[in-house]
Design a protein around this motif. Sequence first.
Motif, PDB file in Angstrom:
ATOM      1  N   VAL A 149       7.646  -6.638   3.334  1.00 58.75           N
ATOM      2  CA  VAL A 149       7.806  -6.610   1.825  1.00 58.75           C
ATOM      3  C   VAL A 149       7.942  -5.145   1.415  1.00 58.75           C
ATOM      4  O   VAL A 149       8.166  -4.873   0.251  1.00 58.75           O
ATOM      5  N   ASP A 150       7.382  -4.282   2.209  1.00 56.46           N
ATOM      6  CA  ASP A 150       7.403  -2.722   1.842  1.00 56.46           C
ATOM      7  C   ASP A 150       8.214  -1.847   2.680  1.00 56.46           C
ATOM      8  O   ASP A 150       8.324  -2.142   3.814  1.00 56.46           O
ATOM      9  N   ILE A 151       8.809  -0.803   2.195  1.00 55.98           N
ATOM     10  CA  ILE A 151       9.491   0.058   3.036  1.00 55.98           C
ATOM     11  C   ILE A 151       9.227   1.623   2.607  1.00 55.98           C
ATOM     12  O   ILE A 151       8.826   1.844   1.725  1.00 55.98           O
ATOM     13  N   GLY A 152       9.218   2.560   3.876  1.00 59.21           N
ATOM     14  CA  GLY A 152       9.205   3.915   3.279  1.00 59.21           C
ATOM     15  C   GLY A 152      10.247   4.465   4.289  1.00 59.21           C
ATOM     16  O   GLY A 152      10.462   4.225   5.566  1.00 59.21           O
ATOM     17  N   VAL A 153      11.109   5.401   3.744  1.00 51.72           N
ATOM     18  CA  VAL A 153      12.432   6.184   4.648  1.00 51.72           C
ATOM     19  C   VAL A 153      11.958   7.655   4.374  1.00 51.72           C
ATOM     20  O   VAL A 153      11.668   8.311   3.429  1.00 51.72           O
ATOM     21  N   SER A 154      11.895   8.235   5.692  1.00 53.23           N
ATOM     22  CA  SER A 154      11.915   9.786   5.557  1.00 53.23           C
ATOM     23  C   SER A 154      13.102  10.408   6.585  1.00 53.23           C
ATOM     24  O   SER A 154      13.777   9.817   7.409  1.00 53.23           O
ATOM     25  N   ARG A 155      13.424  11.693   6.229  1.00 57.47           N
ATOM     26  CA  ARG A 155      14.518  12.275   6.897  1.00 57.47           C
ATOM     27  C   ARG A 155      14.318  13.710   7.228  1.00 57.47           C
ATOM     28  O   ARG A 155      13.810  14.553   6.370  1.00 57.47           O
ATOM     29  N   LEU A 156      14.824  14.157   8.454  1.00 56.28           N
ATOM     30  CA  LEU A 156      14.842  15.675   8.345  1.00 56.28           C
ATOM     31  C   LEU A 156      15.919  15.882   9.253  1.00 56.28           C
ATOM     32  O   LEU A 156      15.902  15.627  10.359  1.00 56.28           O
ATOM     33  N   ASP A 157      16.951  16.613   8.759  1.00 56.50           N
ATOM     34  CA  ASP A 157      18.395  16.838   9.281  1.00 56.50           C
ATOM     35  C   ASP A 157      19.129  15.468   9.514  1.00 56.50           C
ATOM     36  O   ASP A 157      19.242  14.647   8.704  1.00 56.50           O
TER      37      ASP A 157
ATOM     38  N   ARG B 170      13.330   8.333   9.929  1.00 55.86           N
ATOM     39  CA  ARG B 170      12.269   7.267  10.246  1.00 55.86           C
ATOM     40  C   ARG B 170      12.291   6.176   9.019  1.00 55.86           C
ATOM     41  O   ARG B 170      12.134   6.512   7.729  1.00 55.86           O
ATOM     42  N   ILE B 171      12.258   5.040   9.465  1.00 57.72           N
ATOM     43  CA  ILE B 171      12.214   3.922   8.638  1.00 57.72           C
ATOM     44  C   ILE B 171      11.014   2.987   8.839  1.00 57.72           C
ATOM     45  O   ILE B 171      11.181   2.507   9.970  1.00 57.72           O
ATOM     46  N   VAL B 172      10.269   2.609   7.991  1.00 58.94           N
ATOM     47  CA  VAL B 172       8.917   2.215   8.192  1.00 58.94           C
ATOM     48  C   VAL B 172       8.915   0.973   7.432  1.00 58.94           C
ATOM     49  O   VAL B 172       9.019   0.931   6.227  1.00 58.94           O
ATOM     50  N   LEU B 173       8.748  -0.204   8.031  1.00 53.32           N
ATOM     51  CA  LEU B 173       8.848  -1.452   7.191  1.00 53.32           C
ATOM     52  C   LEU B 173       7.309  -2.185   7.596  1.00 53.32           C
ATOM     53  O   LEU B 173       7.078  -2.198   8.503  1.00 53.32           O
ATOM     54  N   ALA B 174       6.823  -2.817   6.463  1.00 52.31           N
ATOM     55  CA  ALA B 174       5.424  -3.290   6.669  1.00 52.31           C
ATOM     56  C   ALA B 174       5.042  -4.254   5.807  1.00 52.31           C
ATOM     57  O   ALA B 174       5.805  -4.641   4.699  1.00 52.31           O
ATOM     58  N   ARG B 175       4.098  -5.093   6.141  1.00 55.06           N
ATOM     59  CA  ARG B 175       3.468  -6.117   5.428  1.00 55.06           C
ATOM     60  C   ARG B 175       2.025  -5.954   5.209  1.00 55.06           C
ATOM     61  O   ARG B 175       1.250  -5.517   6.244  1.00 55.06           O
ATOM     62  N   PRO B 176       1.539  -5.800   4.002  1.00 63.12           N
ATOM     63  CA  PRO B 176       0.075  -5.484   3.701  1.00 63.12           C
ATOM     64  C   PRO B 176      -0.983  -6.636   3.756  1.00 63.12           C
ATOM     65  O   PRO B 176      -0.413  -7.794   3.778  1.00 63.12           O
TER      66      PRO B 176
ATOM     67  N   GLU C 138      17.268 -24.084  -4.760  1.00 59.25           N
ATOM     68  CA  GLU C 138      15.738 -23.725  -4.233  1.00 59.25           C
ATOM     69  C   GLU C 138      15.827 -22.244  -3.945  1.00 59.25           C
ATOM     70  O   GLU C 138      16.790 -21.451  -3.217  1.00 59.25           O
ATOM     71  N   ASN C 139      14.602 -21.602  -4.159  1.00 56.55           N
ATOM     72  CA  ASN C 139      14.287 -20.226  -4.008  1.00 56.55           C
ATOM     73  C   ASN C 139      13.166 -20.075  -3.121  1.00 56.55           C
ATOM     74  O   ASN C 139      12.119 -20.994  -3.362  1.00 56.55           O
ATOM     75  N   ILE C 140      13.123 -19.356  -2.144  1.00 56.61           N
ATOM     76  CA  ILE C 140      11.696 -19.024  -1.179  1.00 56.61           C
ATOM     77  C   ILE C 140      11.613 -17.773  -1.245  1.00 56.61           C
ATOM     78  O   ILE C 140      12.432 -16.727  -1.261  1.00 56.61           O
ATOM     79  N   ALA C 141      10.257 -17.357  -0.810  1.00 56.63           N
ATOM     80  CA  ALA C 141       9.856 -16.084  -0.455  1.00 56.63           C
ATOM     81  C   ALA C 141       8.612 -16.173   0.447  1.00 56.63           C
ATOM     82  O   ALA C 141       8.199 -17.117   0.668  1.00 56.63           O
ATOM     83  N   ALA C 142       8.461 -14.790   1.083  1.00 51.23           N
ATOM     84  CA  ALA C 142       7.443 -14.767   2.085  1.00 51.23           C
ATOM     85  C   ALA C 142       6.733 -13.481   1.902  1.00 51.23           C
ATOM     86  O   ALA C 142       7.294 -12.592   1.474  1.00 51.23           O
ATOM     87  N   GLY C 143       5.368 -13.607   2.099  1.00 48.99           N
ATOM     88  CA  GLY C 143       4.661 -12.080   2.400  1.00 48.99           C
ATOM     89  C   GLY C 143       4.155 -11.534   1.047  1.00 48.99           C
ATOM     90  O   GLY C 143       3.429 -10.506   1.168  1.00 48.99           O
TER      91      GLY C 143
END
Length: 283
Positions: free
Chosen positions: A118-126, A130-136, A226-231
């Motif tokens: 449900v969450d994401i962080g993206v960093s870049r150097l040149d 790095r793409i980090v995906l997480a569930r709290p 129908e709508n569904i969601a998770a996390g």
Amino acid sequence: MRVRSFILRFATLSLGLLGVATAGAAEEAQLIESINAYRSQVQRCAGQASAELPPLAADPRLVLPASGGTDLQASLARASYPMVNVQAISLSGPRDAQAAMQALRESFCQVVLDPQFVDIGVSRLDRDWRIVLARPLLGGRLGDWQAEGQKLLEQINAARAQARQCGSQSFGAAPPLAWNATLGATAEGHSRAMANGNFFDHRDRDGRTPGDRAELAGYGGQRIGENIAAGLDATRKVVDGWLASPGHCANLMAPQFSELGAAYAVDPKSDAGIYWTALFGAP
């Protein structure tokens, strides 16, 4: 309910290109936007069709160094991110967000399309990314499924009261939906099936569609959505995610629907922990 276990995963891809300095944070934001656009539509990945997914939320705690080794557990603990599951993808070579997205589609579609994150962080150097995906951890206390379903109804009706754009479709304000107990029980059954069966799909394990399930439950309406969601651990997060996803938003705003049943179910052993279903109908 809190989930105390966690899973750490780390994946890398090197494209064998020399790095050069390019533009900064705009590319990271563009990549998150591209990932969310990719998730918002049905995709073919590993021989299967994905479900439409709400967008990932950018979380600065998940922005980790783009190069070098990283202890994910220690890094997220220092950032006070209450992690359950996390996956980090490292790319070496993409010159911009478009190239990085292409690499993700080709090599990491299963990670990007995993509904538990449900969450994401993206960093870049040149040219290192790095793409980090997480569930709290699930936070706060939820009422029973009927109480939370009624909250979803209230928030969906508040959203329907305003005209809005859902992707390329424009919707005027729509009349409020009425609670339908049969749809509610059917939604609870599907949420429970997803949680206990550890899957995320509109079709259940027996191949039944939302319309099939509503008909079997005795609902006499001729139109079903129908709508569904998770996390996600709060009704506001669920509704906000649906409003940001064109297909979910269109269901939510459709003036043809007049009734709703909604519910959640929790299973700590499942990947996403918590699953939501909103079943729209018209008698």
